[in-house]
Design an enzyme around this catalytic site. Structure first.
Site, PDB file in Angstrom:
ATOM      1  N   HIS A 156      43.623  39.694  14.315  1.00 42.37           N
ATOM      2  CA  HIS A 156      42.189  39.977  14.122  1.00 42.37           C
ATOM      3  C   HIS A 156      41.607  39.113  12.997  1.00 42.37           C
ATOM      4  O   HIS A 156      40.626  39.499  12.363  1.00 42.37           O
ATOM      5  CB  HIS A 156      41.916  41.452  13.803  1.00 42.37           C
ATOM      6  N   SER A 277      30.471  12.443   4.536  1.00 45.01           N
ATOM      7  CA  SER A 277      29.076  12.745   4.855  1.00 45.01           C
ATOM      8  C   SER A 277      28.207  11.631   4.292  1.00 45.01           C
ATOM      9  O   SER A 277      28.480  11.105   3.216  1.00 45.01           O
ATOM     10  CB  SER A 277      28.706  14.083   4.211  1.00 45.01           C
ATOM     11  N   LYS A 283      32.080  15.391   0.556  1.00 46.17           N
ATOM     12  CA  LYS A 283      32.616  15.899   1.826  1.00 46.17           C
ATOM     13  C   LYS A 283      33.755  15.073   2.432  1.00 46.17           C
ATOM     14  O   LYS A 283      33.757  13.856   2.364  1.00 46.17           O
ATOM     15  CB  LYS A 283      31.490  15.972   2.884  1.00 46.17           C
ATOM     16  N   GLU A 290      37.519  18.582  15.195  1.00 44.24           N
ATOM     17  CA  GLU A 290      36.285  19.007  15.862  1.00 44.24           C
ATOM     18  C   GLU A 290      36.130  18.342  17.222  1.00 44.24           C
ATOM     19  O   GLU A 290      35.677  18.957  18.190  1.00 44.24           O
ATOM     20  CB  GLU A 290      35.081  18.694  14.975  1.00 44.24           C
TER      21      GLU A 290
END
Ligand code: ARG
Length: 467
Positions: A156, A277, A283, A290
């Site tokens: 969970h 970024s 970043k 992804e």
């Protein structure tokens, strides 16, 4: 010359002509088309439709087409060829004259495309299984290096129990080995040869189908000409197997993205597979992960597209079947390109052992082990669960761990608690307690690792046997 112009009085509408062509994408089947054509040519010679000399000139011509195509990709820029079958016929006639037009004797493009696609899928399966073996080997290497490092296992998405990092890595190996197995299963069923099935009713010449099949490495000729020319279940099955693999990769990617966040901090992303970024200088983004997650969506989309294209088709061949090619190629490319990148990423990712280990050693993940301690001392499981639950409650109020509760206090919850309880709470004891086959006890994981290595070895051997 077109393959069918005789009965037509009017030329095709130019837009329709362009639109119905498949050569732009089926040109990638060229080498299978050539191999199947060679097998057919031999059968024609055996059936005395062509002479030995004609066979030689056809085979040489076919080889020359293949060489030209690999030497210069422009060779395949043909605005006239309707599909790969037409292309080969056209080029062959250009090379060897009218004998080239004898090659199509007694055959139909319907059996050809069915054969080419089977050969294509078979080769793709072998390549994918090879890639899966490499990927699994890297997972096992990383598992071995991780030693007895633990991390929290989640259910969970809440911390549940500590497990060895190796155990967690081997979970993915299991999934990928099953994916390799599914592909093998598909390979077994698809490895039959449609050649000699004609357009729908079987070849009009007495061609030796068994010989053609074995020349192409198929186990046998297909059993029914109607089925052989019209079915694409092997494509659906293959892309379904790819979808399952893509699903596994996508779940893995999602989990790695979570692990890479500052909130988890379990891994540090390899720079070679990340980007920054343009705006925020600090970043480092998990691009590979992804895109693996994102591109998996394509494969799932393709399998749906395939099934929908086929679902309403009466027997036998219908041109709708041409629409099965692009989803097949798209899915294959997507996964073939993805797997080696995932392997590269896996080699370089840094595991933050300390952070994993300390996360594994806190947050009451030893509570079940604590209850088991009581169970082993005769306390009924439900009551033990209740008692330990109370102890956890106490700790939550005080902001401490179970190991910080003094023995008298524990004893007031249950007289079964003893001095050795504290030892039972240690991370290593908790891990060691899961000492069943498939469990996370270090000894079990060691065996699982050896087993995984063996399975990867047999996978590699099978792949090489097919090469
Ligand atoms: N390009 C076609 C396909 O991919 C080849 C078979 C064409 N057959 C035909 N009868 N027009 O399905």
């Amino acid at each position: 010359m077109k393959m069918w112009s005789g009965r037509f009085r009017q030329p095709l509408d130019p837009d329709f002509e362009r639109w119905q062509r498949s050569f732009d994408f089926d040109c990638r089947l060229l080498r299978y088309e050539i191999a199947a054509s060679e097998a057919h040519a031999h059968a024609l010679k055996d059936a005395e439709i062509i002479s030995a000399d004609e066979l030689i000139s056809i085979v040489q011509g076919l080889q020359q087409i293949l060489q030209r195509a690999s030497a210069s990709p422009e060779f395949l820029q043909d605005e006239e060829a309707e599909d790969v079958h037409h292309f080969v016929e056209k080029q062959l006639a250009a090379l060897i004259g009218d004998t080239g037009y004898k090659l199509h004797s007694g055959r139909s493009r319907n059996e050809q495309i069915a054969t080419d696609l089977r050969l294509y899928v078979r080769a793709a399966i072998d390549e994918l299984r090879n890639q899966l073996a490499e990927l699994c080997a890297v997972f096992v290497d990383r598992a071995e290096k991780a030693g007895n490092t633990a991390l929290p296992a989640y259910t969970h998405l809440q911390r549940a129990e500590p497990v060895l990092l190796a155990h967690w890595l081997l979970a993915y190996v299991e999934m990928f080995l099953r994916d390799a197995d599914r592909l093998m299963d598909c390979r077994k069923r698809l490895n039959v040869c449609p050649l000699g099935s004609g357009a729908v009713a079987g070849a009009t010449l007495r061609l030796d189908r068994t010989l053609m099949a074995s020349q192409l490495g198929f186990n046998a000729p297909t059993s029914n000409s109607i089925d052989a020319t019209s079915d694409r279940d092997f494509v659906v099955e293959f892309v379904s197997a790819l979808s399952q693999l893509a699903l596994h990769l996508s779940r893995w990617a999602e989990e790695m993205i979570l692990f890479s966040t500052q909130e988890y901090g379990f891994i540090s992303l390899p720079e070679a597979y990340s980007t920054g970024s343009s705006a925020m200088p600090q970043k480092k983004n998990p691009d590979l992960l992804e895109l693996v997650r994102g591109k998996s969506g394509r494969v799932l989309g393709h399998v749906t597209a395939l099934m929908v294209s086929i679902k309403g088709l009466p027997l036998a061949y219908n041109k709708d079947l041409q629409e099965t090619q692009e989803p097949l190629f798209g899915s294959t490319d997507t996964v073939l390109q993805m797997l080696p990148l995932v392997t590269g990423w896996m080699k370089l990712v840094e595991f933050n052992y300390e952070r994993m280990q300390s996360a594994a050693d806190s947050g009451f993940m030893n509570a079940w082990a604590a209850a088991t301690y009581l169970v082993k001392r005769g306390v009924p499981s439900r009551l033990a669960h209740e008692r330990v639950g109370k102890a956890v409650q106490l700790c939550l109020e005080r902001g401490c761990e179970l190991r910080d509760l003094p023995l008298p206090e524990l004893r007031s919850l249950s007289p079964a608690f003893g001095e050795d309880f504290y030892e039972a709470l240690s991370l290593l004891s908790v891990l060691a307690m899961h000492d069943v086959k498939g469990g996370t006890a270090p000894g079990q994981v060691k065996q699982a690792m050896a087993m995984a290595r063996k399975n990867i070895e047999s996978l590699r051997e099978e792949v090489h046997a097919h090469a």
